[in-house]
Write a protein that holds these residues in place. Structure first.
Motif, PDB file in Angstrom:
ATOM      1  N   LYS A  39       0.952  -1.317   0.046  1.00 20.92           N
ATOM      2  CA  LYS A  39       0.109   0.151   0.154  1.00 20.92           C
ATOM      3  C   LYS A  39       0.844   1.302   0.042  1.00 20.92           C
ATOM      4  O   LYS A  39       1.267   1.949   0.965  1.00 20.92           O
ATOM      5  N   LYS A  42      -0.125   4.615   1.674  1.00 22.86           N
ATOM      6  CA  LYS A  42      -0.781   4.321   3.005  1.00 22.86           C
ATOM      7  C   LYS A  42      -0.061   3.434   4.153  1.00 22.86           C
ATOM      8  O   LYS A  42      -0.196   3.511   5.401  1.00 22.86           O
ATOM      9  N   TYR A  55      -7.969  -1.804  -2.291  1.00 24.60           N
ATOM     10  CA  TYR A  55      -7.059  -0.828  -2.099  1.00 24.60           C
ATOM     11  C   TYR A  55      -7.056   0.006  -3.636  1.00 24.60           C
ATOM     12  O   TYR A  55      -6.968   1.094  -3.288  1.00 24.60           O
ATOM     13  N   GLN A  59      -7.477   3.716  -3.866  1.00 29.87           N
ATOM     14  CA  GLN A  59      -6.739   4.659  -4.246  1.00 29.87           C
ATOM     15  C   GLN A  59      -6.738   5.495  -5.328  1.00 29.87           C
ATOM     16  O   GLN A  59      -6.515   6.807  -5.557  1.00 29.87           O
TER      17      GLN A  59
END
Length: 80
Positions: A39, A42, A55, A59
């Protein structure tokens, strides 16, 4: 890299092209079922195709990344 199999490089280029085209299904089809994806903005990792899908969906709602790799290295030779 001349010592890397051309098929691996083709697979990676196809995965990046699918990512850049926002074609989640095509990108995930090229990944192992036990994929662990970082990630990047993050921290940490997501695991498995459905976590990667979630994700990326999050994103892409926040930023519009475009990734163009300039070269590929195998893990055996990356530190040389």
């Amino acid at each position: 890299m001349s010592d890397q199999p051309a098929l691996e490089i083709e697979l990676l280029r196809a995965a990046y092209a699918a990512f850049n085209a926002r074609d989640i299904d095509a990108a995930l089809a090229l990944m192992a079922a036990d994929v662990a994806w970082p990630k990047a903005f993050k921290g940490g990792f997501v695991r498995g195709p459905e976590e990667v899908r979630a994700y990326w969906t999050e994103q892409w709602s926040e930023i519009n990344p475009h990734v163009e790799p300039v070269s590929f290295y195998s893990e055996d030779t990356a530190g040389e």
